[in-house]
Design a protein around this motif. Structure first.
Motif, PDB file in Angstrom:
ATOM      1  N   HIS A  48      39.364  36.829  55.330  1.00 45.31           N
ATOM      2  CA  HIS A  48      40.424  37.353  56.315  1.00 45.31           C
ATOM      3  C   HIS A  48      41.749  36.666  55.854  1.00 45.31           C
ATOM      4  O   HIS A  48      42.676  37.597  56.076  1.00 45.31           O
ATOM      5  CB  HIS A  48      39.922  36.516  57.578  1.00 45.31           C
ATOM      6  N   LEU A  49      41.794  36.000  55.074  1.00 44.03           N
ATOM      7  CA  LEU A  49      43.220  35.571  54.476  1.00 44.03           C
ATOM      8  C   LEU A  49      43.537  36.568  53.424  1.00 44.03           C
ATOM      9  O   LEU A  49      44.885  36.937  53.561  1.00 44.03           O
ATOM     10  CB  LEU A  49      43.198  34.253  53.925  1.00 44.03           C
ATOM     11  N   ILE A  50      42.758  37.094  52.533  1.00 45.38           N
ATOM     12  CA  ILE A  50      43.197  38.105  51.425  1.00 45.38           C
ATOM     13  C   ILE A  50      43.310  39.390  52.359  1.00 45.38           C
ATOM     14  O   ILE A  50      44.426  39.961  51.969  1.00 45.38           O
ATOM     15  CB  ILE A  50      41.970  38.152  50.629  1.00 45.38           C
ATOM     16  N   GLY A  51      42.746  39.592  53.427  1.00 46.88           N
ATOM     17  CA  GLY A  51      42.879  40.818  54.117  1.00 46.88           C
ATOM     18  C   GLY A  51      44.170  40.817  54.858  1.00 46.88           C
ATOM     19  O   GLY A  51      45.020  41.940  54.732  1.00 46.88           O
ATOM     20  N   ALA A  52      44.712  39.818  55.416  1.00 46.26           N
ATOM     21  CA  ALA A  52      45.913  39.813  55.986  1.00 46.26           C
ATOM     22  C   ALA A  52      47.120  40.013  54.954  1.00 46.26           C
ATOM     23  O   ALA A  52      48.155  40.372  55.200  1.00 46.26           O
ATOM     24  CB  ALA A  52      46.180  38.498  56.962  1.00 46.26           C
ATOM     25  N   TRP A  53      46.997  39.212  53.694  1.00 48.23           N
ATOM     26  CA  TRP A  53      47.991  39.725  52.750  1.00 48.23           C
ATOM     27  C   TRP A  53      47.853  41.032  52.385  1.00 48.23           C
ATOM     28  O   TRP A  53      49.059  41.658  51.969  1.00 48.23           O
ATOM     29  CB  TRP A  53      47.649  38.724  51.688  1.00 48.23           C
ATOM     30  N   LEU A  54      46.672  41.427  52.304  1.00 46.75           N
ATOM     31  CA  LEU A  54      46.693  43.098  51.957  1.00 46.75           C
ATOM     32  C   LEU A  54      47.380  43.962  52.842  1.00 46.75           C
ATOM     33  O   LEU A  54      48.043  44.817  52.636  1.00 46.75           O
ATOM     34  CB  LEU A  54      45.453  43.313  51.674  1.00 46.75           C
ATOM     35  N   LEU A  55      46.976  43.415  54.223  1.00 47.50           N
ATOM     36  CA  LEU A  55      47.874  44.135  55.461  1.00 47.50           C
ATOM     37  C   LEU A  55      49.130  44.285  55.325  1.00 47.50           C
ATOM     38  O   LEU A  55      50.112  45.212  55.564  1.00 47.50           O
ATOM     39  CB  LEU A  55      47.210  43.629  56.555  1.00 47.50           C
ATOM     40  N   CYS A  56      49.828  43.067  54.957  1.00 48.19           N
ATOM     41  CA  CYS A  56      51.323  42.774  54.754  1.00 48.19           C
ATOM     42  C   CYS A  56      51.812  43.707  53.593  1.00 48.19           C
ATOM     43  O   CYS A  56      52.750  44.304  53.773  1.00 48.19           O
ATOM     44  CB  CYS A  56      51.575  41.279  54.494  1.00 48.19           C
ATOM     45  N   ALA A  57      51.124  43.536  52.377  1.00 46.03           N
ATOM     46  CA  ALA A  57      51.509  44.582  51.469  1.00 46.03           C
ATOM     47  C   ALA A  57      51.482  46.034  51.567  1.00 46.03           C
ATOM     48  O   ALA A  57      52.499  46.657  51.363  1.00 46.03           O
ATOM     49  CB  ALA A  57      50.464  44.127  49.989  1.00 46.03           C
ATOM     50  N   LEU A  58      50.336  46.339  52.118  1.00 42.91           N
ATOM     51  CA  LEU A  58      50.493  47.804  52.596  1.00 42.91           C
ATOM     52  C   LEU A  58      51.421  48.240  53.636  1.00 42.91           C
ATOM     53  O   LEU A  58      52.188  49.248  53.374  1.00 42.91           O
ATOM     54  CB  LEU A  58      49.186  48.047  53.342  1.00 42.91           C
ATOM     55  N   GLY A  59      51.684  47.312  54.542  1.00 42.63           N
ATOM     56  CA  GLY A  59      52.785  47.611  55.286  1.00 42.63           C
ATOM     57  C   GLY A  59      54.326  47.611  54.648  1.00 42.63           C
ATOM     58  O   GLY A  59      55.088  48.554  54.845  1.00 42.63           O
ATOM     59  N   LEU A  60      54.557  46.666  53.693  1.00 39.61           N
ATOM     60  CA  LEU A  60      55.803  46.805  53.104  1.00 39.61           C
ATOM     61  C   LEU A  60      55.832  47.890  52.215  1.00 39.61           C
ATOM     62  O   LEU A  60      57.016  48.564  51.896  1.00 39.61           O
ATOM     63  CB  LEU A  60      55.882  45.374  52.182  1.00 39.61           C
ATOM     64  N   VAL A  61      54.806  48.514  51.508  1.00 34.15           N
ATOM     65  CA  VAL A  61      55.100  49.559  50.801  1.00 34.15           C
ATOM     66  C   VAL A  61      55.224  51.014  51.541  1.00 34.15           C
ATOM     67  O   VAL A  61      55.908  51.578  51.163  1.00 34.15           O
ATOM     68  CB  VAL A  61      53.803  49.709  49.816  1.00 34.15           C
ATOM     69  N   ILE A  62      54.373  50.838  52.654  1.00 34.34           N
ATOM     70  CA  ILE A  62      54.772  52.098  53.385  1.00 34.34           C
ATOM     71  C   ILE A  62      56.019  52.006  54.052  1.00 34.34           C
ATOM     72  O   ILE A  62      56.874  52.908  53.964  1.00 34.34           O
ATOM     73  CB  ILE A  62      53.884  51.963  54.957  1.00 34.34           C
TER      74      ILE A  62
END
Length: 104
Positions: A48-62
Motif C-alpha cells: 500500500h505504501l509502494i502503491g501510494a508512491w507510484l500514484l504520486c509518481a504517475l501524477g507528477l509525470v502526467i
C-alpha cells in the motif's frame, strides 16, 4: 505550498486558483480514508505504501508532460493524493519494529 503556484501558472484567477487548489486536497481526504481501510482490511502495509508512491509518481509525470489544463489538474490531484496517502501509510510502519516506550 507549491500547488497554488503551479495552478496560478495555468492562467487561473486568484479565486479560481483557490478553488482549483482545494480540489486535490478534498479528493485526497477521500482517497486516504479508502486507502487506509484497504490497508487495514488486508493487513498489508508495504505494498500500500509502494502503491501510494507510484500514484504520486504517475501524477507528477502526467502533470509534467500534458498541456491540457484539466488533465494536468488530474495529474496534480493524483500526485497530492499519493503524497498524503504515502505519509499516512508510512506512519503505521514503526509499530512493526518498535515496542513499548519506543513505539510512543
Amino acid at each position: 505550498m507549491w500547488l497554488p503556484l503551479i495552478v496560478q501558472e495555468m492562467k487561473f484567477s486568484t479565486l479560481g486558483t483557490g478553488f482549483a487548489t482545494a480540489v486535490p486536497y478534498l479528493v485526497s481526504a477521500i482517497v486516504m480514508v479508502h486507502w487506509g481501510r484497504s490497508s487495514d482490511r488486508t493487513d498489508e502495509r508495504v505494498w500500500h505504501l509502494i502503491g501510494a508512491w507510484l500514484l504520486c509518481a504517475l501524477g507528477l509525470v502526467i502533470a509534467a508532460l500534458v498541456e491540457n489544463v484539466a488533465v494536468r489538474l488530474l495529474g496534480l490531484t493524483l500526485a497530492v493524493s499519493g503524497i498524503l496517502t504515502a505519509i499516512s501509510q508510512h506512519m503505521t510502519m514503526p509499530t512493526w519494529f518498535l515496542r513499548d516506550r519506543a513505539a510512543a
